[in-house]
Scaffold this motif. Structure first.
Motif: not given
Length: 437
Positions: A370-379
């Motif tokens: 979840f964190f990998g896709g939702f938050a890490f991918a953008p930044t």
């Protein structure tokens, strides 16, 4: 008027000398190496064999190699942009965002995503540290059962003390130890996998899931696991801010030297763990490779000790960015005095909150995705490319323009698809879960 301006500049200077990111500018290039290794090679590497079991050999190898190349490219972009305005340094990710998108929009684009990443990592690392401590206990005392909650609390209690170290350079010793540990447990993970060997007739490389929809959701979640593993960008400008810089010797040269070495270390850790771990266990690998490995016992205990030491350091590296943002907000906007008491209160509350959330929701695999896709991918995958296009404005259809747009498309797909699979996994895990168990 000049006196007011001078007073404002002095206040800003005094604040920067107090804040954790900018208070010390004497970092060396090798600080960049181990801070980046500590930030990057974290709990995510232990979930890579599981991600491979969801993706399969072809897509898995492709996603891993592409992620390594894309994130090295976007990291280079951020290092280059740190001092692109003469006489100014973008010491924080949101300052770069403000330069590209404007003062207000830049904050809203970057800060929520960056906070989600850094707080998310800290929660996952609380869980990881607790699970590794529990694994050590369960191996040593197999007949005695103790709740995971208590081990997370033991791990979290360390940070009530370490979180009061003032700035990035003050945690360099902890970060160095953490970087060494990350290489250590990654090596143990793949060496122990090779030592176990592939059992005849036991290992299957068919994607997980009993039907096509389960396999599809698993595939999406695995994309997030891989994205989580490449997460160091959220603190890269803050790390670079600790390195001295002059017009003759800009900080980007020592910083990039450290980044290149860090990325070689990343490759030496990630690829053997992901590919050899999957080769040995196939679709039956656990979401943390060290849980799948049972023998030799002493080696597995050592690996879990290494994990605990590493996530202690990595927690601090990511928390330092949060501390900087929170303390800056409290002093600038809320008009608090920059005192030691303010620092003690805010940092103690932060550690307590991340520990409480980790105890409440210890879904390691689902949270990675979840964190990998939702938050890490953008930044990590595409926000640096958008900023680069906004600032440098490369000619349409030029090589730079095309590369950046490819990265943006890949990153957006990751951000959309990965959380779908991860949320499904969290919901399934939560069905049988009791709070504080």
């Amino acid at each position: 008027m000049a006196a007011v301006e001078s007073s404002g500049k002095k206040k800003e200077k005094d604040l920067n000398e107090w804040l954790p990111v900018t208070s010390s500018r004497n970092g060396k290039w090798w600080y960049s190496t181990f801070h980046n290794v500590t930030a990057m090679v974290g709990a995510g590497v232990l979930g890579l064999p599981y991600a491979m079991s969801e993706l399969g050999w072809g897509p898995g190898v492709t996603v891993m190699v592409l992620s390594w190349i894309i994130t090295l490219y976007t990291l280079w972009q951020m290092v280059e942009m740190h001092e692109m305005v003469p006489g100014k340094r973008f010491d924080r990710y949101h300052e770069l965002g403000q330069h590209a998108f404007g003062q207000k929009l830049g904050l809203w684009v970057v800060v929520p995503q960056q906070l989600m990443v850094e707080v998310g990592v800290n929660i996952v690392y609380m869980i990881t540290g607790g699970k590794s401590l529990k694994k050590i206990h369960d191996i040593v005392r197999p007949n005695q059962s103790i709740r995971l909650t208590y081990f997370i609390m033991i791990f979290g209690s360390v940070h009530f003390f370490l979180s009061h170290l003032p700035n990035f350079n003050s945690i360099s010793g902890i970060s160095l130890a953490a970087a060494i540990m990350s290489v250590g447990y990654s090596t143990i993970a793949w060496v122990a996998s090779v030592h176990k060997g592939i059992g005849e007739g036991e290992v299957k490389y068919v994607a997980r899931g009993s039907n096509n929809s389960e396999r599809l959701f698993g595939f999406f979640s695995a994309l997030g696991d891989v994205a989580f593993a490449f997460a160091g960008h959220n603190v890269v400008l803050e790390i670079q801010a600790t390195i001295p810089s002059t017009p003759e010797k800009p900080s980007k040269k020592p910083m990039m030297k450290g980044v290149i070495i860090a990325y070689i270390v990343v490759a030496l850790c990630y690829f053997p763990v992901a590919f050899l771990g999957y080769a040995v266990f196939g679709r039956n690998v656990e979401d943390n490779i060290l849980i799948s490995l049972e023998k030799p016992v002493w080696l597995i205990i050592a690996a879990n000790i290494f994990v605990v030491i590493h996530v202690i350091g990595s927690y601090q590296v990511f928390a330092m960015g949060v501390f900087d943002m929170v303390e800056s907000f409290l002093v600038k906007k809320m008009k608090f005095n920059p005192t030691r008491l303010l620092r003690i209160v805010t940092r103690t509350i932060y550690v307590a909150v991340t520990m409480g959330l980790a105890i409440s929701f210890p879904f390691f695999g689902g949270l990675l995705g979840f964190f990998g896709g939702f938050a890490f991918a953008p930044t990590t995958y595409y926000l640096p490319c958008i900023i680069w296009l906004a600032v440098h404005k490369p000619k349409r259809f030029s090589l730079s323009w095309c590369i950046n747009w490819i990265c943006i498309v890949v990153g957006v797909l990751l951000m959309i698809l990965a959380p779908i699979g991860a949320l499904r996994m969290i919901i399934l895990q939560a069905k049988d879960y009791k709070f504080f168990s």
